[in-house]
Enzyme design. Structure first.
Site, PDB file in Angstrom:
ATOM      1  CG  ASP A   1      -1.633  -1.336   1.431  1.00  0.00           C
ATOM      2  OD1 ASP A   1      -1.104  -2.376   0.982  1.00  0.00           O
ATOM      3  OD2 ASP A   1      -2.701  -1.337   2.064  1.00  0.00           O
TER       4      ASP A   1
ATOM      5  CD  GLU B   1      -7.201   0.921   0.894  1.00  0.00           C
ATOM      6  OE1 GLU B   1      -8.380   0.943   0.549  1.00  0.00           O
ATOM      7  OE2 GLU B   1      -6.834   0.737   2.060  1.00  0.00           O
ATOM      8  CG  ASN B   2      -4.085   3.497   2.472  1.00  0.00           C
ATOM      9  OD1 ASN B   2      -3.763   2.329   2.595  1.00  0.00           O
ATOM     10  ND2 ASN B   2      -5.220   3.970   2.962  1.00  0.00           N
TER      11      ASN B   2
ATOM     12  CG  ASN C   1     -10.086  -0.328   3.919  1.00  0.00           C
ATOM     13  OD1 ASN C   1      -9.051  -0.709   3.382  1.00  0.00           O
ATOM     14  ND2 ASN C   1     -10.089   0.440   4.995  1.00  0.00           N
ATOM     15  CG  HIS C   2      -9.415   3.885   2.955  1.00  0.00           C
ATOM     16  ND1 HIS C   2     -10.446   4.268   3.790  1.00  0.00           N
ATOM     17  CD2 HIS C   2      -8.407   3.487   3.770  1.00  0.00           C
ATOM     18  CE1 HIS C   2     -10.076   4.116   5.059  1.00  0.00           C
ATOM     19  NE2 HIS C   2      -8.845   3.627   5.070  1.00  0.00           N
TER      20      HIS C   2
ATOM     21  CG  HIS D   1      -0.447   0.208   5.831  1.00  0.00           C
ATOM     22  ND1 HIS D   1      -0.594   1.583   5.845  1.00  0.00           N
ATOM     23  CD2 HIS D   1      -1.355  -0.247   4.927  1.00  0.00           C
ATOM     24  CE1 HIS D   1      -1.547   1.940   5.003  1.00  0.00           C
ATOM     25  NE2 HIS D   1      -2.024   0.838   4.431  1.00  0.00           N
TER      26      HIS D   1
END
Ligand code: FE2
Length: 258
Positions: free
Chosen positions: A10, A41-42, A68-69, A178
């Protein structure tokens, strides 16, 4: 022939994205990589913008996966509809924009990539990732390799899916926590496996966030807008060596660039 697939953990915030831009192409050359999947996604902290997706492709990502984000930045909706190289979890319910499965050219072979999200402690509304994988594998067109990014919290759910799909997919890795795990291996029926890749972001941080900000949250302070930490970054991921004869994995190696 052996194909080498790089999966990158990520990407967190602007520091993580800049670190990816600096190091991904040299790493691809160093490790003789044929195909790269990056979880993005982050990149905007919570979510990712279309501009950041473009920067990850420019940096050397062939496919960008999410989690999820996915909808943290609403402007990504349109991009999800239009961009076949950008995947969101396949087990989102039917009305979500975009796709969770794609087939891509990689030299003389085709590679299928699947993005799934876990339900254990993460997304209770998602469809069952195990049966979603079954459905996609039954429908898949002819591909040499099948890769799975399972974006999930629970180590048990990730391991269980690894064994459930063992021998049916070429490689399965986890993202989202992470924090990299040290359990890279080839499962008994030939699937390359790692519970979590780790992340690409600030080394002195709590999952990419300024430590003091995270500490305040746990001390009972009001949650604020999280800030990416500064300082030197790390890139974490894994290289899966895949055999085009068997369509399975021969070796898994974790990589980290500080
Ligand atoms: Fe996540």
């Amino acid at each position: 022939m052996i194909y080498r697939i790089l999966a990158v953990g990520d990407v967190v915030g602007e520091p993580g994205l800049a670190h990816l831009e600096r190091h991904l192409r040299p790493l691809r050359r160093l490790k003789d990589i044929h195909f790269t999947v990056v979880n993005g996604e982050n990149a905007a902290g919570v979510g990712v913008t279309p501009d950041q997706v473009e920067r990850m492709y420019q940096a050397g990502a062939d496919v960008v996966t999410l989690g999820n984000h996915t909808f943290g930045k609403m402007q990504i909706r349109q991009r999800l509809e239009e961009d076949p190289y950008l995947l969101r979890p396949a087990n989102y319910t039917g009305r979500a924009p975009g796709r969770g499965w794609g087939v891509y050219e990689c030299g003389r072979v085709r590679v299928g990539v699947m993005n799934l999200i876990g339900r254990c402690g993460l997304d209770f509304h998602a469809e069952n990732p195990f049966t979603t994988a079954d459905k996609l594998l039954a429908e898949r067109s002819d591909v040499a390799f099948t890769l799975v990014d399972f974006h999930a919290e629970a180590t048990s759910e990730k391991l269980a899916l690894g064994y459930y799909l063992d021998g049916r997919v070429s490689a399965l890795w986890g993202t989202h926590t992470h924090v990299p795990t040290a359990d890279e291996e080839v499962l008994p029926r030939g699937t390359g496996y790692l519970t979590d890749l780790g992340m690409t972001g600030p080394a002195v941080s709590v999952l990419g966030i300024q430590p003091q900000q995270s500490i305040e949250t746990f001390l009972g302070g009001l949650p604020g807008r999280y800030q990416s930490a500064g300082g030197p970054c790390k890139l974490q991921g894994a290289v899966f060596s895949l055999d085009s004869e068997t369509r399975l994995c021969t070796a898994v190696e974790r990589v980290e660039i500080r």
